[in-house]
Structures are given as C-alpha cells and as structure tokens.
Scaffold this active site. Structure first.
Site, short mmCIF file in Angstrom:
data_model
loop_
_atom_site.label_atom_id
_atom_site.label_comp_id
_atom_site.label_asym_id
_atom_site.label_seq_id
_atom_site.Cartn_x
_atom_site.Cartn_y
_atom_site.Cartn_z
N ALA A 20 -4.74 -6.46 -3.03
CA ALA A 20 -6.23 -6.94 -2.18
C ALA A 20 -7.32 -6.17 -2.59
O ALA A 20 -7.19 -4.89 -2.20
CB ALA A 20 -5.81 -7.13 -0.70
N ASP B 77 1.53 -6.19 15.33
CA ASP B 77 0.34 -5.09 15.13
C ASP B 77 -0.84 -5.71 14.49
O ASP B 77 -1.36 -5.26 13.49
CB ASP B 77 0.83 -4.13 14.36
CG ASP B 77 0.20 -2.63 14.41
OD1 ASP B 77 -0.61 -2.70 15.29
OD2 ASP B 77 0.43 -1.95 13.61
N LYS C 126 -4.52 -6.52 13.71
CA LYS C 126 -5.67 -5.58 14.12
C LYS C 126 -6.47 -5.94 12.79
O LYS C 126 -6.05 -6.18 11.45
CB LYS C 126 -5.48 -4.23 14.27
CG LYS C 126 -4.58 -3.42 13.23
CD LYS C 126 -4.54 -1.94 13.61
CE LYS C 126 -3.39 -1.46 12.74
NZ LYS C 126 -2.93 -0.06 13.11
N THR D 93 -0.77 -0.77 17.94
CA THR D 93 -2.21 -0.06 17.98
C THR D 93 -2.78 -0.23 19.16
O THR D 93 -2.92 -1.31 19.82
CB THR D 93 -3.00 -0.52 16.96
OG1 THR D 93 -2.40 -0.49 15.72
CG2 THR D 93 -4.50 0.31 16.80
N SER E 54 3.76 6.06 3.70
CA SER E 54 3.46 5.73 2.41
C SER E 54 2.33 6.06 1.49
O SER E 54 1.27 6.31 2.23
CB SER E 54 3.66 3.97 2.55
OG SER E 54 2.78 3.53 3.06
N ASP F 128 1.21 -5.70 6.60
CA ASP F 128 1.78 -4.63 7.81
C ASP F 128 2.78 -5.09 8.51
O ASP F 128 2.58 -5.46 9.70
CB ASP F 128 0.62 -3.84 8.31
CG ASP F 128 1.15 -2.37 8.75
OD1 ASP F 128 2.48 -2.26 8.55
OD2 ASP F 128 0.53 -1.65 9.37
N SER G 151 1.15 5.84 7.34
CA SER G 151 1.91 6.84 7.94
C SER G 151 3.12 7.45 6.97
O SER G 151 3.41 8.44 7.01
CB SER G 151 2.46 6.47 9.35
OG SER G 151 1.51 5.60 9.92
N LYS H 184 3.08 0.12 -2.91
CA LYS H 184 3.62 0.93 -1.81
C LYS H 184 4.64 1.87 -2.21
O LYS H 184 5.79 1.29 -2.35
CB LYS H 184 3.70 -0.21 -0.49
CG LYS H 184 3.80 0.82 0.59
CD LYS H 184 3.74 -0.40 1.93
CE LYS H 184 4.03 0.35 3.22
NZ LYS H 184 3.61 -0.56 4.20
N GLU I 90 -7.77 -3.79 10.75
CA GLU I 90 -7.10 -3.03 9.41
C GLU I 90 -6.00 -3.48 8.69
O GLU I 90 -5.76 -3.27 7.52
CB GLU I 90 -6.63 -1.72 9.95
CG GLU I 90 -7.45 -0.54 10.20
CD GLU I 90 -6.73 0.50 11.15
OE1 GLU I 90 -6.60 -0.05 12.29
OE2 GLU I 90 -6.45 1.51 10.60
N ASN I 91 -5.32 -4.57 9.41
CA ASN I 91 -4.10 -5.22 8.82
C ASN I 91 -4.50 -6.51 8.17
O ASN I 91 -3.72 -7.36 7.64
CB ASN I 91 -2.89 -5.20 9.77
CG ASN I 91 -2.18 -4.03 10.01
OD1 ASN I 91 -2.45 -3.26 9.10
ND2 ASN I 91 -1.78 -3.81 11.19
N1 LIG Z 1 -1.54 -5.31 -0.98
C1 LIG Z 1 -2.77 -4.27 -1.03
N2 LIG Z 1 -3.76 -4.24 -1.49
C2 LIG Z 1 -4.80 -3.29 -1.70
N3 LIG Z 1 -4.47 -2.23 -0.72
C3 LIG Z 1 -3.44 -2.15 0.09
C4 LIG Z 1 -2.46 -2.90 -0.08
N4 LIG Z 1 -1.31 -2.77 0.91
C5 LIG Z 1 -1.76 -1.73 1.58
N5 LIG Z 1 -3.12 -1.30 0.97
C6 LIG Z 1 -3.76 0.05 1.25
O1 LIG Z 1 -3.04 0.80 1.83
C7 LIG Z 1 -2.98 1.42 3.10
C8 LIG Z 1 -1.88 1.54 3.89
O2 LIG Z 1 -0.81 0.44 3.57
P1 LIG Z 1 -0.04 -0.01 4.73
O3 LIG Z 1 -0.85 -0.24 6.05
O4 LIG Z 1 0.91 -1.03 4.14
O5 LIG Z 1 0.84 1.32 5.12
P2 LIG Z 1 1.74 1.71 6.38
O6 LIG Z 1 2.51 2.72 5.98
O7 LIG Z 1 2.21 0.48 6.74
O8 LIG Z 1 0.51 2.07 7.37
P3 LIG Z 1 0.48 2.23 8.82
O9 LIG Z 1 0.82 3.69 9.05
O10 LIG Z 1 -0.85 1.69 9.29
O11 LIG Z 1 1.87 1.59 9.49
C9 LIG Z 1 -3.76 0.24 3.80
O12 LIG Z 1 -4.50 0.64 4.97
C10 LIG Z 1 -4.82 -0.23 2.91
O13 LIG Z 1 -5.67 0.44 2.43
#
Ligand SMILES: Nc1ncnc2c1ncn2[C@@H]1O[C@H](COP(=O)(O)OP(=O)(O)OP(=O)(O)O)[C@@H](O)[C@H]1O
Length: 527
Positions: free
Chosen positions: A142, A185, A187, A231, A72, A203, A70, A91, A189-190
C-alpha cells in the site's frame, strides 16, 4: 472456526515452534537486513498463485522501512525475478521477541485470517516463510500511507471524501464479517491506501474468528468473552465493560472513524487512556459546529452503548448520509480529491474547546493525536539547569552572536521591552506578532502567533503569555492564501497543514513576512 483453533502458535501458521529458534535469534526489529533463510514454513501460496514455489528472503531486494509495528518492521521489497519484479511490503517479525512477549497466538491469527481473505479492499498476504530469526509476511504493497496520516495533514475530510472512505471501509468490513471474522481494531491507522488512494484494510493480528453459532452481531456480548482490548479511542463499550467483541464492535469503530474524518479528532479522547475509556463508557462526546447533519444523525445512531441496538452495516448503507451513493464497484472508481474541509468560522466554537485541545496537544499518552510540533520542545531544559545557569549561558551566546552582527544588536536592543521577549531566544528578533484562530478539523482555538528571524513560528497563549507549540520550520514550508480572503491562510508543512485565520492583521502581511524568511539564510545558534 474458534479462536482457540488458531491460537496456540503451532499448526499451519508460520510461527516459531521450537526452542532452537530462541537460541538462533539475532534479528533486531530495527535492522533492515534479513538473515539468510534456514527454514521455510508450509504456508499456502496465495489463492491466485497456488502451486507457486516457496519464497525465501533471497528472492527479494529489501528497500526502505515502510513502518514499524510493536513486533515487526515492514520493509519495501522487490522480487528479484526479472520477469516479474513485483513490489511488496514485507512484514518481518522477530521470533525471539514474539515468543518472549507471548504473541505467537496473534501472529498465527494474523496469518490464518489473511489467508482466509481475498478482497480488493483488504491487504493480501502473498507468501509467508521464515529463517532462523524471523518470520516473513509478504504483503500487498500500500504505497500511499494510511488514513490517519491524511487526516492529520488536512485537519479533516470533506463530506464527500469521508463518505467515500467510510463506504470502502463498510464494504471491506462486510466482507470480513461474511467470513466469520471480527476485526476488533479498526482505526484510521489500519486503513492503508494504495497508489490509487483506495483502501487496503490491514492489521488482523487482533482479529477474532467467531464460532459459527455466534457469528451474529446480535449475539449477547457475554457469550464471546476474550482478553483483547483494542486501541483506546475506537474501543467499544462492550469491550471495556464485558471484554466482549462482536460484529457490532466493528460498527462502533466505523462510527468513530466517520466522526474522526469529519471532525478532525476521534469522538472520545481523554488526556490519557483511562479518561478516554471513561468517556466511552459514559458515552461522553459532542459534535462540533459545522458537523454535517446527516452524518451527525448516523454517528448518533451508531454510537449507542447497547451493542444490540446499533445498526447493522446494511442499515448504515441505507442511511440518509449515503443517499444517492453508488455502492457498486467503489474500488474501481476514482477516489475523491482530498482537500481540507473548511467550515465557516464561528465565534462559538472558539474558546470552549481550547483547554481540551491544549490537553490533547501537550499531555496525551499513548497514540499522539495532537500537534506534533508541541512535542519538539525540550521538556528537560529547565530541570537540567538552574535558572541562573540558563541565563548565564544565554548571555554568553548572545554576546558571541551580536559581536558577529552589529545590526542584530541594534534590532535586539530595540526590542528589549517587547512584552513577548521572554518567549523567544535572547538572540532572536521578533519579526511579527498577532492573534490568529488556529483550526484543526472542525475545532479551533485562538492563539498568539510570533514570527521570528531564526525563522520560527511560535504559538502562545495570549492570556498567560506561555509558549504553546511551534510550526516546524523547514525549506519545505509553504504559505498559501485561501482564495481572495484577507483573513485566511494555510501554512503547509510536510506532515500537517495549519489553517490560520488572522484576527488583527491582514493575512497577507503574515504571508509576505513568512515568505521573505523562507528565502533568507540565517544560522541558527545552537542552544
Ligand atoms: N501492506 C503494507 N503496505 C505498506 N505499508 C505497510 C503495510 N503493512 C504495514 N505497513 C506499515 O507498517 C506499519 C506497521 O505494520 P502493522 O500495523 O501491520 O504492524 P503491527 O506489528 O501489526 O503493528 P501494531 O503494533 O500497530 O499492531 C504500518 O503502520 C504501516 O505504516
């Protein structure tokens, strides 16, 4: 540590603290090119790298976008140092956006929590730094996506695979809890996956750092009020009712994840967030046929409304579902093969769930857990043009197409009174149609299926003769017959495997017809 000690966006966190940042901000989350570094935070280097020099964006070669959050954008990055060209996920957070949306607190929490954690199943934060526009979190990479992507692709996991991944989640969460932190949180996705398909929990932006006197799962929720709601589908009832989260809220989410991995969808899923929340607080969920019995017993024990009555993570480890499971060095063992879990078909599970699944695939809000293909039809087509205009336009297109291909005209003419003609384009020939049972995880529904010469594969409701969804066609589509069965096939697309049972045709006919069209070129007329 209390949440307020990290919650103001100042202190040691790499968060924007001055108004100057606001005026200097140019970074757009979708612009993958970082601006030159102007400042550096006093962020501590990772535990394994203490004393290392601070990094700047110019230390990295930035590559593809790995994901968007959201607030980043996460980019693949390689360290320039030729002696150690390490790869990371960086990030990048837009300072102006974070300040505007009042999210500095969450950024600070994420940084503080990640700095406090060091575990093979939790994503590592190696460096943080900032420039005028952005904050940079250099994270362990990852490479293999996240659990949600794999569940969507496969439908659901085998019992062994679900056990393995839930065990890794339990180990990671036990560690996080031991540091006095509640994730809040959890889930699929995390749950990121590394190149060896082991998890990297991520996350922590909405994590809660518990007070030392309330770091126990049995602490009454009312003592830990907060404003965060996670979520919808994995949100615990106490978070909804009392806005309170404790370690047992993470236990609740683990129960939901186990259910999701085995069944193919989360236990609580309404057509919108409100309905999902209603289902959660009424504990309204059911197990589909074929749900393994030990897992059913465990999920039932975990999904109880009273947080104090939920098992601890230690209790879950000792549950019969994990009987014989070796808990030591799980992260060093080979991860199980991920293959679709293919339960035997039963007449009972078809039908009852049809309307619920339809609602999921067409009207869900928020996180889209339904068929991706249902979203690709243009919902505005019939609003933008009157019926007459559409018919006139289609007639003209048809004339143009058949003028170029007299054979096509003959084939179309032969289908003038086909009962399914209204479901396809005027220039599209129906190659084959029939009834299939479409499986997603342990859920299934009966559908009509049409294969056209475009080519397209369309599902329709056989009672109403209304189109429902489409299997996205591409040259990466593959058909696979399931064993020697004359009934079952997989249609693999890059994002999802469709598991279909042919009801009134030999499945080989479907497979042959689809394969033939995969190797045939035909231009798709523009709409
Ligand atoms: N360490 C990582 N390695 C590979 N991909 C990553 C990594 N961290 C994040 N991502 C990718 O970037 C996306 C967004 O990262 P993240 O969930 O940390 O952002 P956020 O701003 O916290 O998101 P949200 O809006 O869900 O809270 C993840 O869904 C994943 O696809």
């Amino acid at each position: 540590m209390s949440s307020s000690s990290v919650g103001d966006g100042t202190g040691t966190a790499a968060t924007p603290a001055s108004a100057t940042d606001l005026h200097q901000s140019h970074f757009h989350p979708h612009d993958p090119t970082p601006a030159p570094a102007t400042t550096e935070s006093a962020s501590p280097p990772p535990a394994s790298d203490s004393g290392a020099r601070k990094r700047t964006p110019s230390d990295f070669v930035f590559g593809r976008v790995l994901g968007e959050g959201s607030y980043s954008t996460v980019l693949h990055a390689t360290e320039r140092d030729p002696a150690a060209p390490n790869q990371y996920a960086v990030k990048i957070l837009d300072k102006r956006h974070i300040i505007k949306e009042k999210k500095t607190k969450y950024v600070a929490i994420e940084k503080d929590v990640l700095n406090a954690l060091d575990h093979p199943l939790v994503v590592k934060l190696y460096y943080t730094f900032q420039d005028a526009q952005s904050l940079y979190f250099v994270l362990e990479l990852a490479r293999d996506g996240d659990l949600l992507g794999f569940v969507r692709k496969l439908g659901c996991f085998t019992e062994d695979a679900a056990r393995f991944y839930v065990a890794e989640i339990i180990i990671a969460v036990e560690y996080v809890h031991s540091k006095g932190i509640v994730h809040r949180d959890l889930k699929p996705e995390n749950i990121l996956l590394d190149e060896n398909m082991h998890i990297k929990l991520t996350d922590f932006g909405t994590a809660k750092i518990l007070d030392s006197d309330s770091a126990d799962a049995s602490t009454p929720p009312s003592e830990k009020r907060n404003s965060f709601v996670g979520t919808a589908e994995y949100c615990s009832p106490e978070l909804l009712n009392d806005r309170a989260a404790s370690k047992s809220s993470d236990v609740w989410a683990i129960g939901c994840i186990l259910y999701h991995l085995l069944a193919g969808k989360p236990p609580f899923k309404g057509v919108n967030e409100y309905q999902t929340f209603q289902k959660i607080i009424k504990l309204e969920y059911e197990f589909p046929d074929g749900f393994p019995s030990a897992a059913r017993d465990l999920v039932s024990a975990v999904l109880v409304l009273d947080a104090a009555k939920r098992p601890s993570l230690a209790d879950i480890r000792a549950h019969a579902f994990f009987a014989g499971f070796h808990w030591t060095d799980v992260h060093l063992r080979p991860a199980p093969d991920l293959r679709p879990f293919l339960p035997a078909a039963s007449a009972h599970d078809i039908g009852d769930l049809t309307s619920e699944m339809d609602a999921l695939t067409t009207t869900g809000t928020g996180q889209f857990h339904g068929d991706v293909d249902a979203a690709i039809r243009d919902p505005f087509e019939n609003i933008l043009a009157t019926r007459g205009e559409v018919e006139e336009r289609e007639e003209k297109e048809k004339e143009a197409v058949v003028a170029a291909d007299p054979e096509l005209e003959k084939r179309l003419h032969a289908q003038t009174s086909h009962p399914l003609r209204h479901l396809v384009l005027p220039t599209e020939v129906i190659v084959m149609d029939g009834t299939v049972v479409k499986r997603k995880g342990l859920f299934s529904k009966k559908r009509g299926l049409i294969l056209t010469d475009l080519p397209r594969l369309l599902f329709f409701d056989e009672k109403t003769l209304v189109a429902k969804s489409e299997i996205p066609w591409s040259d990466r589509l593959k058909v696979e017959l399931k064993g020697s069965s004359s009934k079952h096939m997989f249609v693999h697309t890059p994002k999802r495997t469709y598991y279909l049972e042919a009801v009134n045709n030999d499945v080989r006919k479907w497979a042959d017809a689809i394969s033939a069209l995969l190797h045939k070129d035909r231009e798709i007329p523009s709409p």
